[in-house]
Design a protein around this motif. Structure first.
Motif, short mmCIF file in Angstrom:
data_model
loop_
_atom_site.label_atom_id
_atom_site.label_comp_id
_atom_site.label_asym_id
_atom_site.label_seq_id
_atom_site.Cartn_x
_atom_site.Cartn_y
_atom_site.Cartn_z
N HIS A 318 0.82 -1.20 0.00
CA HIS A 318 0.00 0.00 0.00
C HIS A 318 0.86 1.26 0.00
O HIS A 318 2.05 1.23 0.32
N GLY A 319 0.23 2.38 -0.35
CA GLY A 319 0.84 3.68 -0.17
C GLY A 319 1.91 4.04 -1.18
O GLY A 319 1.99 3.48 -2.27
N TYR A 320 2.73 5.01 -0.77
CA TYR A 320 3.75 5.61 -1.65
C TYR A 320 5.11 5.48 -1.00
O TYR A 320 5.27 5.78 0.19
N ARG A 321 6.10 5.04 -1.76
CA ARG A 321 7.45 4.88 -1.25
C ARG A 321 8.37 5.94 -1.87
O ARG A 321 8.78 5.82 -3.02
N PRO A 322 8.70 6.98 -1.10
CA PRO A 322 9.56 8.04 -1.64
C PRO A 322 11.02 7.63 -1.64
O PRO A 322 11.41 6.64 -1.02
N SER A 323 11.81 8.41 -2.33
CA SER A 323 13.25 8.22 -2.28
C SER A 323 13.77 8.76 -0.96
O SER A 323 13.09 9.54 -0.28
N GLY A 324 14.97 8.37 -0.60
CA GLY A 324 15.50 8.74 0.71
C GLY A 324 15.73 10.22 0.92
O GLY A 324 15.72 10.69 2.05
N ASP A 325 15.92 10.98 -0.16
CA ASP A 325 16.20 12.41 -0.02
C ASP A 325 15.03 13.28 -0.48
O ASP A 325 15.19 14.49 -0.68
N GLU A 326 13.86 12.70 -0.63
CA GLU A 326 12.70 13.43 -1.16
C GLU A 326 12.14 14.40 -0.11
O GLU A 326 11.99 14.05 1.06
N LYS A 327 11.85 15.63 -0.55
CA LYS A 327 11.22 16.63 0.33
C LYS A 327 9.71 16.59 0.08
O LYS A 327 9.25 16.87 -1.03
N ILE A 328 8.96 16.26 1.12
CA ILE A 328 7.54 15.96 0.96
C ILE A 328 6.70 16.83 1.88
O ILE A 328 7.04 17.05 3.05
N ALA A 329 5.57 17.30 1.36
CA ALA A 329 4.56 17.98 2.17
C ALA A 329 3.29 17.14 2.17
O ALA A 329 2.79 16.77 1.11
N VAL A 330 2.80 16.83 3.35
CA VAL A 330 1.55 16.10 3.51
C VAL A 330 0.47 17.10 3.90
O VAL A 330 0.60 17.81 4.91
N VAL A 331 -0.59 17.16 3.12
CA VAL A 331 -1.68 18.10 3.41
C VAL A 331 -2.63 17.48 4.43
O VAL A 331 -3.25 16.44 4.17
N LEU A 332 -2.72 18.11 5.59
CA LEU A 332 -3.71 17.72 6.60
C LEU A 332 -4.91 18.64 6.38
O LEU A 332 -4.94 19.77 6.83
N CYS A 333 -5.89 18.12 5.66
CA CYS A 333 -6.87 18.98 5.00
C CYS A 333 -8.06 19.40 5.85
O CYS A 333 -8.76 20.34 5.49
N GLY A 334 -8.33 18.72 6.97
CA GLY A 334 -9.50 19.10 7.75
C GLY A 334 -9.52 18.49 9.14
O GLY A 334 -8.93 17.43 9.37
N ALA A 335 -10.20 19.17 10.06
CA ALA A 335 -10.26 18.70 11.45
C ALA A 335 -11.65 18.82 12.05
O ALA A 335 -11.79 19.00 13.25
N ASN A 336 -12.67 18.72 11.23
CA ASN A 336 -14.04 18.74 11.74
C ASN A 336 -14.41 17.32 12.18
O ASN A 336 -15.06 16.57 11.47
N THR A 337 -13.95 16.99 13.38
CA THR A 337 -14.06 15.63 13.86
C THR A 337 -14.36 15.63 15.35
O THR A 337 -14.10 16.61 16.05
N ASP A 338 -14.89 14.53 15.84
CA ASP A 338 -15.06 14.32 17.26
C ASP A 338 -13.81 13.60 17.75
O ASP A 338 -13.58 12.44 17.40
N PRO A 339 -12.97 14.26 18.57
CA PRO A 339 -11.70 13.65 18.96
C PRO A 339 -11.81 12.68 20.13
O PRO A 339 -10.79 12.18 20.60
N SER A 340 -13.01 12.39 20.58
CA SER A 340 -13.16 11.56 21.78
C SER A 340 -12.59 10.16 21.60
O SER A 340 -12.15 9.53 22.56
N ASP A 341 -12.58 9.65 20.37
CA ASP A 341 -12.03 8.31 20.15
C ASP A 341 -10.51 8.29 20.16
O ASP A 341 -9.89 7.23 20.07
N LEU A 342 -9.88 9.46 20.28
CA LEU A 342 -8.43 9.52 20.41
C LEU A 342 -8.00 9.50 21.87
O LEU A 342 -6.83 9.26 22.17
N ALA A 343 -8.92 9.74 22.79
CA ALA A 343 -8.58 9.87 24.20
C ALA A 343 -7.97 8.61 24.81
O ALA A 343 -7.05 8.73 25.64
N PRO A 344 -8.38 7.39 24.46
CA PRO A 344 -7.78 6.22 25.10
C PRO A 344 -6.27 6.14 24.98
O PRO A 344 -5.58 5.68 25.88
N ALA A 345 -5.71 6.61 23.85
CA ALA A 345 -4.27 6.56 23.67
C ALA A 345 -3.58 7.44 24.73
O ALA A 345 -2.50 7.11 25.22
N LEU A 346 -4.21 8.57 25.07
CA LEU A 346 -3.65 9.44 26.09
C LEU A 346 -3.84 8.83 27.48
O LEU A 346 -2.95 8.83 28.31
N THR A 347 -5.03 8.23 27.70
CA THR A 347 -5.33 7.64 29.00
C THR A 347 -4.37 6.50 29.31
O THR A 347 -3.91 6.33 30.45
#
Length: 350
Positions: A318-347
């Motif tokens: 799966h996914g994309y395999r860049p070269s070792g020296d590749e400069k990459i920007a990943v677009v984090l496009c949105g955050a309209n989400t309920d973050p409650s399901d992330l809380a267990p990792a912190l707990t």
């Protein structure tokens, strides 16, 4: 010049369209923030869960950046296209008394309602039942007339189209309009300015509005575009495979934002350009990437946003395999989400 109404004859964007959109919306949207990320952090997070992917012991790329577009007005990149669309119609004096209407999984509706309120225009937004409650609530805060119709985006779109025909409201679109795509493409213009020497931009894809705009601008600057979709929401990938837009089933944890049945002709044209890679990632990797963003960066984003990062962290095939020296920007496009399901990792760390 892009016509204000959609046309089946308009099947590609030009860089001039992106520049016109940039001039139109500058000062009306938030400039994107970018943040450098230690690629080793991402690699470590992946190996902690899965072991060394593909036998690699090194970080996934040479230089990694996050484009924090979730800080945009209404929490996603959609504000760019909506602002361009509304501004263009305001300039042309073609905004009707009935206002604007749009069908959306949530983010495009939020952006349309926000841009319409800025211009003193009514907005009627049609949503499918899968739209998250957090998006519905925010839409109502923005003063939109919210109508929940059908289980999928396509059903909400059908109801929206009928509403526009009967009321005279101006129909916008979540992604299938050149003004919307051109507005989205302004994001790459800003990323290019902020990250000199960028090789690759990684972006998640639903119907293809963001991808079409970003890929068009990226081509102009000689930047590679990686288009990332969930395995079971692969409208663009299927269109590339078939040589034309085709309907696909949609079933993914990211369905609320990436659940388009069919990619646009604009997106297919962009996908055929040089330097574009279409990749698929499973839902399990989308969920892991989202958790990684929270665990290691305290960033809570939608599954649609973590889909882009999953292209770099998912193990082969799966996914994309860049070269070792590749400069990459990943677009984090949105955050309209309920973050409650992330809380267990912190707990679990307490």
């Amino acid at each position: 010049m892009i016509p204000l109404s959609r046309s089946n004859e308009v099947q590609q964007l030009t860089y001039d369209d992106i520049k016109a959109a940039t001039d139109r919306i500058t000062g009306h949207v938030r400039p994107v923030a970018v943040a450098p990320v230690d690629p080793e952090t991402v690699h470590t997070a992946l190996t902690d869960r899965l072991g060394a992917p593909d036998g690699r012991s090194e970080a996934p790329c040479g230089e990694l950046w996050f484009a924090l577009e979730f800080l945009q007005h209404t929490g996603s990149f959609k504000a760019r296209g909506a602002q361009n669309f509304i501004q263009a119609h305001r300039e042309a004096k073609t905004l009707p008394d009935a206002g604007v209407t749009i069908a959306s999984g949530g983010n495009a509706g939020l952006a349309c309602a926000w841009a319409a309120r800025q211009q003193g225009v009514r907005a009627t937004v049609f949503l499918p039942t899968v739209a998250p409650a957090v998006k519905v609530a925010k839409l109502r805060e923005l003063g939109a007339d919210v109508r929940v119709v059908g289980a999928e985006y396509a059903e909400a779109l059908e109801a929206c189209t009928e509403f526009a025909a009967t009321t005279g409201a101006l129909a916008s679109h979540a992604y299938d309009h050149p003004l919307i795509a051109a507005g989205a493409g302004t994001l790459l213009e800003e990323i290019h300015t902020r990250i000199p020497g960028l090789d690759t931009v990684v972006v998640s894809v639903g119907g293809g509005g963001l991808f079409a705009g970003v890929a068009t601008a990226a081509l102009h600057h000689g930047i590679r575009t990686v288009a990332v979709e969930p395995e079971n929401c692969r409208a663009l990938n299927a269109a590339v495979e078939a040589g034309r837009p085709v309907d696909v089933p949609v079933d993914s944890v990211a369905i609320d934002s990436l659940g388009a049945r069919r990619a646009t002709a604009l997106a297919l044209h962009a996908a055929r350009q040089e330097g574009v890679h279409s990749v698929l990632v499973p839902d399990s990797e989308i969920v892991r990437a989202r958790q990684t963003l929270w665990d290691h960066h305290r960033v809570a984003v939608e599954h649609a946003a973590s889909t882009a990062l999953a292209a770099l962290t998912a193990p082969a095939p799966h996914g994309y395999r860049p070269s070792g020296d590749e400069k990459i920007a990943v677009v984090l496009c949105g955050a309209n989400t309920d973050p409650s399901d992330l809380a267990p990792a912190l707990t679990n760390r307490s």
